[in-house]
Design a protein around this motif. Structure first.
Motif, mmCIF file in Angstrom:
data_model
loop_
_atom_site.group_PDB
_atom_site.id
_atom_site.type_symbol
_atom_site.label_atom_id
_atom_site.label_comp_id
_atom_site.label_asym_id
_atom_site.label_seq_id
_atom_site.Cartn_x
_atom_site.Cartn_y
_atom_site.Cartn_z
ATOM 1 N N GLY A 37 4.330 2.949 -12.454
ATOM 2 C CA GLY A 37 4.930 1.648 -12.734
ATOM 3 C C GLY A 37 5.622 1.002 -11.558
ATOM 4 N N GLY A 38 5.379 1.507 -10.347
ATOM 5 C CA GLY A 38 6.054 0.961 -9.180
ATOM 6 C C GLY A 38 7.187 1.859 -8.733
ATOM 7 N N ALA A 39 7.824 1.481 -7.622
ATOM 8 C CA ALA A 39 8.874 2.318 -7.044
ATOM 9 C C ALA A 39 9.910 1.461 -6.350
ATOM 10 C CB ALA A 39 8.282 3.322 -6.061
ATOM 11 N N GLU A 40 11.100 2.004 -6.270
ATOM 12 C CA GLU A 40 12.203 1.319 -5.593
ATOM 13 C C GLU A 40 11.988 1.274 -4.087
ATOM 14 O OE1 GLU A 40 16.855 2.413 -4.729
ATOM 15 O OE2 GLU A 40 16.069 2.808 -6.744
ATOM 16 N N ALA A 41 11.410 2.357 -3.549
ATOM 17 C CA ALA A 41 11.197 2.449 -2.102
ATOM 18 C C ALA A 41 9.852 3.102 -1.822
ATOM 19 C CB ALA A 41 12.318 3.252 -1.438
ATOM 20 N N VAL A 42 9.336 2.840 -0.653
ATOM 21 C CA VAL A 42 8.182 3.558 -0.131
ATOM 22 C C VAL A 42 8.589 4.148 1.207
ATOM 23 C CG1 VAL A 42 5.899 3.300 0.910
ATOM 24 C CG2 VAL A 42 6.359 2.281 -1.306
ATOM 25 N N TYR A 43 8.296 5.435 1.399
ATOM 26 C CA TYR A 43 8.628 6.122 2.642
ATOM 27 C C TYR A 43 7.343 6.382 3.426
ATOM 28 C CZ TYR A 43 13.068 6.770 0.304
ATOM 29 O OH TYR A 43 14.255 6.538 -0.350
ATOM 30 N N LEU A 44 7.363 6.035 4.697
ATOM 31 C CA LEU A 44 6.211 6.215 5.562
ATOM 32 C C LEU A 44 6.454 7.397 6.488
ATOM 33 C CD1 LEU A 44 5.623 2.512 6.691
ATOM 34 C CD2 LEU A 44 4.644 3.680 4.699
ATOM 35 N N ALA A 45 5.505 8.322 6.508
ATOM 36 C CA ALA A 45 5.611 9.482 7.380
ATOM 37 C C ALA A 45 4.349 9.627 8.208
ATOM 38 C CB ALA A 45 5.849 10.751 6.567
ATOM 39 N N ARG A 46 4.522 10.100 9.405
ATOM 40 C CA ARG A 46 3.397 10.335 10.316
ATOM 41 C C ARG A 46 2.417 11.321 9.692
ATOM 42 N NH1 ARG A 46 4.291 12.240 16.603
ATOM 43 N NH2 ARG A 46 2.124 12.821 17.061
ATOM 44 N N ALA A 47 1.129 10.990 9.736
ATOM 45 C CA ALA A 47 0.130 11.774 9.020
ATOM 46 C C ALA A 47 -0.291 13.041 9.742
ATOM 47 C CB ALA A 47 -1.107 10.910 8.758
ATOM 48 N N ASP A 48 -0.009 13.154 11.043
ATOM 49 C CA ASP A 48 -0.506 14.303 11.798
ATOM 50 C C ASP A 48 0.592 15.265 12.225
ATOM 51 O OD1 ASP A 48 0.687 12.617 13.609
ATOM 52 O OD2 ASP A 48 -0.853 12.858 15.160
ATOM 53 N N ASN A 49 1.796 15.059 11.732
ATOM 54 C CA ASN A 49 2.895 15.972 12.026
ATOM 55 C C ASN A 49 3.916 15.813 10.902
ATOM 56 O OD1 ASN A 49 4.194 17.955 13.433
ATOM 57 N ND2 ASN A 49 4.905 16.650 15.108
ATOM 58 N N PHE A 50 4.427 16.926 10.362
ATOM 59 C CA PHE A 50 4.990 16.880 9.023
ATOM 60 C C PHE A 50 6.498 17.106 8.852
ATOM 61 C CE2 PHE A 50 0.621 18.740 8.689
ATOM 62 C CZ PHE A 50 0.012 17.541 8.366
ATOM 63 N N PRO A 51 7.288 17.385 9.871
ATOM 64 C CA PRO A 51 8.683 17.732 9.581
ATOM 65 C C PRO A 51 9.456 16.631 8.871
ATOM 66 C CG PRO A 51 8.362 17.384 11.934
ATOM 67 C CD PRO A 51 7.010 17.468 11.316
ATOM 68 N N ASN A 71 13.215 8.307 -5.293
ATOM 69 C CA ASN A 71 13.089 6.912 -5.718
ATOM 70 C C ASN A 71 11.832 6.232 -5.211
ATOM 71 O OD1 ASN A 71 13.958 6.880 -3.052
ATOM 72 N ND2 ASN A 71 15.171 5.022 -3.317
ATOM 73 N N GLY A 72 10.913 7.021 -4.664
ATOM 74 C CA GLY A 72 9.660 6.453 -4.208
ATOM 75 C C GLY A 72 8.794 7.498 -3.553
ATOM 76 N N PRO A 73 7.488 7.197 -3.392
ATOM 77 C CA PRO A 73 6.567 8.156 -2.806
ATOM 78 C C PRO A 73 6.623 8.168 -1.287
ATOM 79 C CG PRO A 73 5.403 6.156 -3.338
ATOM 80 C CD PRO A 73 6.818 5.951 -3.808
ATOM 81 N N ILE A 74 6.090 9.234 -0.731
ATOM 82 C CA ILE A 74 5.870 9.324 0.707
ATOM 83 C C ILE A 74 4.401 9.022 0.964
ATOM 84 C CG2 ILE A 74 5.890 10.826 2.725
ATOM 85 C CD1 ILE A 74 8.130 12.420 1.349
ATOM 86 N N LEU A 75 4.125 7.973 1.713
ATOM 87 C CA LEU A 75 2.766 7.640 2.104
ATOM 88 C C LEU A 75 2.569 8.007 3.575
ATOM 89 C CD1 LEU A 75 2.260 4.160 0.371
ATOM 90 C CD2 LEU A 75 1.621 6.433 -0.467
ATOM 91 N N LEU A 76 1.411 8.540 3.892
ATOM 92 C CA LEU A 76 1.110 8.959 5.252
ATOM 93 C C LEU A 76 0.417 7.833 6.011
ATOM 94 C CD1 LEU A 76 -0.151 12.592 4.569
ATOM 95 C CD2 LEU A 76 2.180 11.807 5.080
ATOM 96 N N VAL A 77 0.813 7.682 7.251
ATOM 97 C CA VAL A 77 0.263 6.615 8.090
ATOM 98 C C VAL A 77 -0.022 7.172 9.479
ATOM 99 C CG1 VAL A 77 1.399 4.704 6.881
ATOM 100 C CG2 VAL A 77 2.610 5.887 8.723
#
Length: 230
Positions: free
Chosen positions: A62-76, A86-92
């Motif tokens: 149903g949507g999210a308050e925030a979207v978090y962007l994280a580097r797709a090739d390194n994960f810490p 409050n929101g998903p982590i999307l890889l970029v």
């Protein structure tokens, strides 16, 4: 006499039919249960970026308050953000065009803000600008992966009872701890000195427990004891 036997026979037939009906129902329910138990669900895309989108769609329909962007090739940074709910982590990608599917998912989620995890060496400013597409944006970052994890921890309430410690250079334990939401995950070296920023954050939070993820080969007892500060 004949009538009595007919009544008895009829009753026996009715009883047999009831038993058969119950048996048939039991078999149907058993089959349905087996089918339900065998019915799995897979959240997967053709690559890690698309799989993150599938997870987002499942976790935030149903949507999210925030979207978090994280580097797709390194994960810490992504792993340290596991406690954010409050929101998903999307890889970029670190630089370059943001995949169209990521942009579409952000549009579907319609977040109040788009947040980059890590500095510009992790998520370039142009990537954040593309992903935000005019929405409010900000960055959670520190001078190192340890400090970025501390900055992410500051997003969480101080009232959470625990702090989790994960090895900073190898990630399976922090990954498995992604479902823990009762405290932040702070990154530490396996051995040696605990970074001052980590010690300061633990002191600021004053948790009930400090919990190492993994054995002493991941977080040594000396690191755990130093972080727990008694």
């Amino acid at each position: 006499m004949v009538a009595s036997w007919m009544v008895i026979a009829r009753r026996r037939t009715q009883a047999a039919l009831v038993v058969l009906a119950l048996l048939a129902t039991s078999l149907v329910l058993s089959a349905q249960g087996a089918e339900a138990r065998g019915r799995g669900l897979r959240l997967a895309g053709d690559d890690r970026i698309l799989t993150a989108i599938e997870v987002s769609e499942h976790g935030f329909p149903g949507g999210a308050e925030a979207v978090y962007l994280a580097r797709a090739d390194n994960f810490p940074d992504a792993l340290a953000a596991g406690a954010l709910t409050n929101g998903p982590i999307l890889l970029v990608p670190r630089t370059g065009p943001v995949p169209s599917r990521v942009l579409s998912e952000i549009s579907r989620l319609d977040p109040e803000e788009v947040v980059a995890l890590g500095g510009t060496a992790a998520v370039d400013q142009d990537v954040l600008d593309q992903a935000a597409d005019g929405r409010p944006q900000r960055r959670i970052a520190g001078g190192s992966r340890y400090e970025t994890a501390v900055a992410i921890a500051k997003e969480l309430p101080r009232s959470l009872p625990n702090v989790y410690l994960a090895r900073a250079d190898n990630f399976p334990d922090a990954l498995a701890a992604g479902a823990l939401t009762d405290g932040p995950i702070l990154l530490v070296p396996t051995t040696g000195s605990v970074p001052q920023a980590v010690l300061a954050e633990i002191e600021r939070r004053d948790p009930q427990k400090v919990i190492a993820l993994g054995g002493t080969g991941a977080v040594s007892s000396a690191v755990l004891n130093a972080a727990a500060q008694g």
